[in-house]
Design an enzyme around this catalytic site. Sequence first.
Site, PDB file in Angstrom:
ATOM      1  N   ASP A  66       0.867  -1.174   0.000  1.00 29.57           N
ATOM      2  CA  ASP A  66       0.000   0.000   0.000  1.00 29.57           C
ATOM      3  C   ASP A  66       0.907   1.228   0.000  1.00 29.57           C
ATOM      4  O   ASP A  66       1.663   1.442   0.955  1.00 29.57           O
ATOM      5  CB  ASP A  66      -0.880  -0.014   1.253  1.00 29.57           C
ATOM      6  CG  ASP A  66      -1.808   1.185   1.345  1.00 29.57           C
ATOM      7  OD1 ASP A  66      -1.696   2.108   0.515  1.00 29.57           O
ATOM      8  OD2 ASP A  66      -2.657   1.188   2.265  1.00 29.57           O
ATOM      9  N   VAL A  67       0.832   2.035  -1.057  1.00 26.81           N
ATOM     10  CA  VAL A  67       1.754   3.176  -1.151  1.00 26.81           C
ATOM     11  C   VAL A  67       1.467   4.241  -0.085  1.00 26.81           C
ATOM     12  O   VAL A  67       2.269   5.153   0.100  1.00 26.81           O
ATOM     13  CB  VAL A  67       1.740   3.834  -2.556  1.00 26.81           C
ATOM     14  CG1 VAL A  67       2.084   2.831  -3.640  1.00 26.81           C
ATOM     15  CG2 VAL A  67       0.419   4.526  -2.847  1.00 26.81           C
ATOM     16  N   SER A 145      -1.989  13.710 -14.014  1.00 25.24           N
ATOM     17  CA  SER A 145      -3.268  13.593 -14.734  1.00 25.24           C
ATOM     18  C   SER A 145      -3.525  14.910 -15.452  1.00 25.24           C
ATOM     19  O   SER A 145      -3.159  15.978 -14.955  1.00 25.24           O
ATOM     20  CB  SER A 145      -4.407  13.339 -13.749  1.00 25.24           C
ATOM     21  OG  SER A 145      -5.662  13.543 -14.379  1.00 25.24           O
ATOM     22  N   TYR A 158      -8.817  15.041  -6.159  1.00 21.69           N
ATOM     23  CA  TYR A 158      -7.955  14.297  -7.095  1.00 21.69           C
ATOM     24  C   TYR A 158      -7.097  15.252  -7.934  1.00 21.69           C
ATOM     25  O   TYR A 158      -5.873  15.077  -8.046  1.00 21.69           O
ATOM     26  CB  TYR A 158      -8.845  13.445  -8.001  1.00 21.69           C
ATOM     27  CG  TYR A 158      -8.112  12.735  -9.115  1.00 21.69           C
ATOM     28  CD1 TYR A 158      -7.332  11.610  -8.851  1.00 21.69           C
ATOM     29  CD2 TYR A 158      -8.192  13.190 -10.430  1.00 21.69           C
ATOM     30  CE1 TYR A 158      -6.654  10.959  -9.873  1.00 21.69           C
ATOM     31  CE2 TYR A 158      -7.528  12.545 -11.452  1.00 21.69           C
ATOM     32  CZ  TYR A 158      -6.759  11.422 -11.161  1.00 21.69           C
ATOM     33  OH  TYR A 158      -6.084  10.786 -12.171  1.00 21.69           O
TER      34      TYR A 158
HETATM   35  P1  NAD Z   1      -6.234   1.357 -12.569  1.00 20.42           P
HETATM   36  O1  NAD Z   1      -7.291   1.488 -11.520  1.00 20.42           O
HETATM   37  O2  NAD Z   1      -6.486   0.477 -13.741  1.00 20.42           O
HETATM   38  O3  NAD Z   1      -4.867   0.907 -11.885  1.00 20.42           O
HETATM   39  C1  NAD Z   1      -4.436   1.499 -10.694  1.00 20.42           C
HETATM   40  C2  NAD Z   1      -3.626   0.471  -9.908  1.00 20.42           C
HETATM   41  O4  NAD Z   1      -3.163   1.116  -8.718  1.00 20.42           O
HETATM   42  C3  NAD Z   1      -4.461  -0.729  -9.477  1.00 20.42           C
HETATM   43  O5  NAD Z   1      -3.769  -1.932  -9.764  1.00 20.42           O
HETATM   44  C4  NAD Z   1      -4.625  -0.536  -7.969  1.00 20.42           C
HETATM   45  O6  NAD Z   1      -4.722  -1.752  -7.249  1.00 20.42           O
HETATM   46  C5  NAD Z   1      -3.363   0.233  -7.632  1.00 20.42           C
HETATM   47  N1  NAD Z   1      -3.496   0.980  -6.382  1.00 20.42           N
HETATM   48  C6  NAD Z   1      -4.544   1.735  -5.978  1.00 20.42           C
HETATM   49  N2  NAD Z   1      -4.325   2.201  -4.752  1.00 20.42           N
HETATM   50  C7  NAD Z   1      -3.112   1.729  -4.358  1.00 20.42           C
HETATM   51  C8  NAD Z   1      -2.348   1.860  -3.180  1.00 20.42           C
HETATM   52  N3  NAD Z   1      -2.805   2.541  -2.120  1.00 20.42           N
HETATM   53  N4  NAD Z   1      -1.133   1.247  -3.124  1.00 20.42           N
HETATM   54  C9  NAD Z   1      -0.692   0.521  -4.169  1.00 20.42           C
HETATM   55  N5  NAD Z   1      -1.381   0.346  -5.316  1.00 20.42           N
HETATM   56  C10 NAD Z   1      -2.586   0.952  -5.400  1.00 20.42           C
HETATM   57  O7  NAD Z   1      -5.941   2.857 -13.028  1.00 20.42           O
HETATM   58  P2  NAD Z   1      -5.148   3.489 -14.282  1.00 20.42           P
HETATM   59  O8  NAD Z   1      -6.137   4.145 -15.157  1.00 20.42           O
HETATM   60  O9  NAD Z   1      -4.182   2.517 -14.851  1.00 20.42           O
HETATM   61  O10 NAD Z   1      -4.382   4.656 -13.509  1.00 20.42           O
HETATM   62  C11 NAD Z   1      -2.993   4.647 -13.254  1.00 20.42           C
HETATM   63  C12 NAD Z   1      -2.563   6.070 -12.905  1.00 20.42           C
HETATM   64  O11 NAD Z   1      -2.819   6.917 -14.024  1.00 20.42           O
HETATM   65  C13 NAD Z   1      -3.307   6.672 -11.727  1.00 20.42           C
HETATM   66  O12 NAD Z   1      -2.414   7.412 -10.919  1.00 20.42           O
HETATM   67  C14 NAD Z   1      -4.306   7.598 -12.380  1.00 20.42           C
HETATM   68  O13 NAD Z   1      -4.671   8.668 -11.554  1.00 20.42           O
HETATM   69  C15 NAD Z   1      -3.529   8.050 -13.596  1.00 20.42           C
HETATM   70  N6  NAD Z   1      -4.384   8.555 -14.694  1.00 20.42           N
HETATM   71  C16 NAD Z   1      -5.127   7.705 -15.445  1.00 20.42           C
HETATM   72  C17 NAD Z   1      -5.906   8.222 -16.477  1.00 20.42           C
HETATM   73  C18 NAD Z   1      -6.741   7.351 -17.383  1.00 20.42           C
HETATM   74  O14 NAD Z   1      -7.368   7.894 -18.297  1.00 20.42           O
HETATM   75  N7  NAD Z   1      -6.795   6.048 -17.194  1.00 20.42           N
HETATM   76  C19 NAD Z   1      -5.933   9.605 -16.704  1.00 20.42           C
HETATM   77  C20 NAD Z   1      -5.181  10.434 -15.893  1.00 20.42           C
HETATM   78  C21 NAD Z   1      -4.390   9.901 -14.894  1.00 20.42           C
END
Ligand code: NAD
Length: 256
Positions: A66-67, A145, A158
């Site tokens: 957990d980060v 983001s 966020y």
């Molecule tokens: P996702 O939900 O598919 O993956 C996120 C991963 O982070 C999951 O495996 C989850 O278990 C893990 N996670 C969550 N909380 C955690 C914690 N406390 N400790 C360790 N691991 C944890 O999401 P994604 O879309 O792949 O997003 C990845 C990153 O990209 C995030 O930081 C998100 O904010 C950012 N982001 C995504 C998008 C998009 O369009 N998908 C856009 C902007 C930013």
Amino acid sequence: MTVSAWTQPRVAIVTGGGSGIGEAISRRLAADGAAVAVFDLNGQSAAETAATIEDAGGTAIAVACDVADRGAIDAGVAETSDKLGSPTILINNAGITPFERFLEISRESFDQVMAVNLRGTFEFCQVVIPHMIEEGWGRIVNISSSSAQTGSFGQTHYSASKAAVIGLTKSLAQEFGRKGITVNAIPPSFIETPSLHRAADGGQLGDGIDQHIPTTPVRRVGQPDDIAAACAYLCRDDASYVTGQTLGVNGGRVIG
Ligand code: NAD
């Protein structure tokens, strides 16, 4: 003739590597030759990503972490160092993306968003940078983001956490450039991951994901591999003159 990403073996830590963008980054860095420690809150999904990498001939371990938990960060980085070697690539990608109207955001929800998205990034940098200083080389990529650049309806906590990640990135770049460490941010927009599908299913994206294609200049939805490719570039040896930058990977949805 191919130019390899690194002149010597590298160990990478990718947080949130069990899903979506983090999974793609883990696979890409491994394909480029790094040994990858896949960190995730969900240990099972981290194990699946690590197994995919190993099946493809790469090197990976899974670390349940957990980060938001400093003790777990310390233990996970120590485990990585013991099993793979000193980590000198750090991708802070784990994040949570709740949608809540501003007047309804509780202090607990605010604190949790900050603990995962901002403090987790901050503390991983504090724990891993000493390894980078010792090696005289390091690459940090923080996944922000586009909401940090534009704001996002229903995501004040966020967006604020992700904007803070950009400030952290720029400051670290100034402090550690002289140590051979670069620090950059990638703010993605609209990348097709489980998280984006959850937002669509929750009615947060209007009529759905595809509805946004006509307003995206490149006329498609982004894929996790789009982020992985940009991230892989920033981690290469020959990206050593790029630091403190915010590299939008967004299909032209945010320009400037
Ligand atoms: P996702 O939900 O598919 O993956 C996120 C991963 O982070 C999951 O495996 C989850 O278990 C893990 N996670 C969550 N909380 C955690 C914690 N406390 N400790 C360790 N691991 C944890 O999401 P994604 O879309 O792949 O997003 C990845 C990153 O990209 C995030 O930081 C998100 O904010 C950012 N982001 C995504 C998008 C998009 O369009 N998908 C856009 C902007 C930013």
